[in-house]
Design an enzyme around this catalytic site. Sequence first.
Site, PDB file in Angstrom:
ATOM      1  N   ASN A 173       1.697  -1.987  18.131  1.00 50.83           N
ATOM      2  CA  ASN A 173       2.575  -2.359  17.020  1.00 50.83           C
ATOM      3  C   ASN A 173       1.982  -3.440  16.132  1.00 50.83           C
ATOM      4  OD1 ASN A 173       3.205  -3.700  19.634  1.00 50.83           O
ATOM      5  ND2 ASN A 173       4.365  -5.051  18.311  1.00 50.83           N
TER       6      ASN A 173
ATOM      7  N   GLN B  93       6.165   3.060  17.940  1.00 53.72           N
ATOM      8  CA  GLN B  93       5.517   2.980  16.622  1.00 53.72           C
ATOM      9  C   GLN B  93       5.038   4.324  16.104  1.00 53.72           C
ATOM     10  OE1 GLN B  93       5.414   0.603  14.423  1.00 53.72           O
ATOM     11  NE2 GLN B  93       6.401  -0.934  15.706  1.00 53.72           N
TER      12      GLN B  93
ATOM     13  N   SER C  83      12.650   4.413  19.523  1.00 52.79           N
ATOM     14  CA  SER C  83      13.643   3.507  18.935  1.00 52.79           C
ATOM     15  C   SER C  83      13.940   3.983  17.511  1.00 52.79           C
ATOM     16  CB  SER C  83      13.069   2.093  18.906  1.00 52.79           C
ATOM     17  OG  SER C  83      13.954   1.235  18.238  1.00 52.79           O
ATOM     18  N   ALA C  84      15.216   4.279  17.232  1.00 53.85           N
ATOM     19  CA  ALA C  84      15.559   4.947  15.968  1.00 53.85           C
ATOM     20  C   ALA C  84      15.263   4.121  14.722  1.00 53.85           C
ATOM     21  CB  ALA C  84      17.048   5.327  15.987  1.00 53.85           C
ATOM     22  N   HIS C  85      15.355   2.788  14.824  1.00 55.81           N
ATOM     23  CA  HIS C  85      15.209   2.001  13.586  1.00 55.81           C
ATOM     24  C   HIS C  85      13.768   1.910  13.096  1.00 55.81           C
ATOM     25  CE1 HIS C  85      13.864  -2.166  14.999  1.00 55.81           C
ATOM     26  NE2 HIS C  85      14.191  -1.619  16.153  1.00 55.81           N
TER      27      HIS C  85
ATOM     28  N   THR D  87      29.739   3.474  27.167  1.00 56.52           N
ATOM     29  CA  THR D  87      30.278   4.395  26.166  1.00 56.52           C
ATOM     30  C   THR D  87      29.225   4.690  25.100  1.00 56.52           C
ATOM     31  OG1 THR D  87      32.478   3.537  26.561  1.00 56.52           O
ATOM     32  CG2 THR D  87      32.144   4.703  24.475  1.00 56.52           C
TER      33      THR D  87
ATOM     34  N   CYS E 136       9.245  -9.654  16.999  1.00 59.88           N
ATOM     35  CA  CYS E 136       9.860 -10.383  18.114  1.00 59.88           C
ATOM     36  C   CYS E 136       9.173 -11.716  18.346  1.00 59.88           C
ATOM     37  CB  CYS E 136       9.789  -9.532  19.379  1.00 59.88           C
ATOM     38  SG  CYS E 136      10.328  -7.859  19.098  1.00 59.88           S
TER      39      CYS E 136
END
Length: 392
Positions: free
Chosen positions: A148, A176, A196-198, A234, A330
């Site tokens: 990344n 990535q 990871s969708a974002h 949920t 991060c």
Amino acid sequence: MRRVYLDHAATTPLDARVLEAMLPWLKEHFGNASSVHALGRKARFAVEESRERIAGLLGAEPSEIIFTSGGTEADNAALKGLTREGCKGLVTSAVEHEAVLRPAIALRRDGHPVTILPPGPQGCLLPEQVAAALEAGGGLVSCMHANNETGALTDLAALAAVCRARGVLLHTDAVQTAGLMGLNVQTLGVDALSLSAHKFYGPKGVGALYVRGGVDFHPLMEGGAQERRRRAGTENVAALVGMAEALALACHEAADRRAHLVALRDRLVAGLQATLGGTFLLNTPLTAGNAAPHLVNLAFPPQDGQALDGEMLLLNLDLAGICASSGSACTSGAIEPSHVLLALGLPPETAAAALRFSLGKDNTPDEIDYTIDQLTQVVNRMRGRESGRRGL
Ligand code: PLP
């Protein structure tokens, strides 16, 4: 003021088509997918349809997809869920994302044998390194697809051959590369894969972990019976619908997106080499096939003993409206130089003066030219100021 967003490895904007697909699930179709009434059944249908779409795009079975809250949870679940009693140890690399490195260190603390290998010269693990490390035993190898920070791409199929020949599982963090590179789990030969969708124009806070059928997996989250008892909680129906739509769009448009990104990336590197050439190191291995198309990582070594301040570089770019990063999101905000660049052998002052540009599908050649111009001015100004201070 002009804004140029070149931080897509940190996150991408939500695609308008994805938002459109999500909206009904945030409004009228609000049921809990575990409820037996009509609203619940509607939600359950959307969850399972999203699972089928994602599985199909990865060449997997729907039962092999576990939904998570993102890439960090998928990585944690893979490392902790695939290395329980009887596991002969974990092998990973020093350039992994913290979402792999931290759980690896936690496993070591809990008494598991954990080997953290330095990267090869291109910034990724080599099959022969993994083969040598597995001589001492091992049950799981975890290795990212593209780094990344540098974009260095691992030859997963070659690693998979090494692992398979020794009966060792292979997990990859494909956060990535999802939606940019081919991620067919059969072709790659991996046993587990994190998404990871974002990172591919989907919503934040949702991801997926593929775990090959028949592989023993212990859940990280326990509670309700969701995800076949492999991840309780949920389901975030709208986010799952959004992730499936975003991945479908990305896979459908992958060839065009890749060609666009490679053209912009090469323009950025060529432009900077023309204006600042010789004053920076390129930490992205740009030789054919070795790098993800969207990342460019540069570092400015000290000149005449004077280091450039990486934070100032970023702030000056920000003043010009350019959003870039000094490393992974991060760790930005922390002063320490990137663990990835240090593992690549960069001296700390050089690693601390690094910039990561990560390009996206909607960037334009004009934005790249503006960035070349602004970065050149910023670096020359900062270097000039340093020289001025020293009376040069
Ligand atoms: N793995 C890699 C390679 C990443 O780049 C990131 C995010 O930057 C993550 C994992 C964490 O993903 P998430 O932000 O979805 O928790």
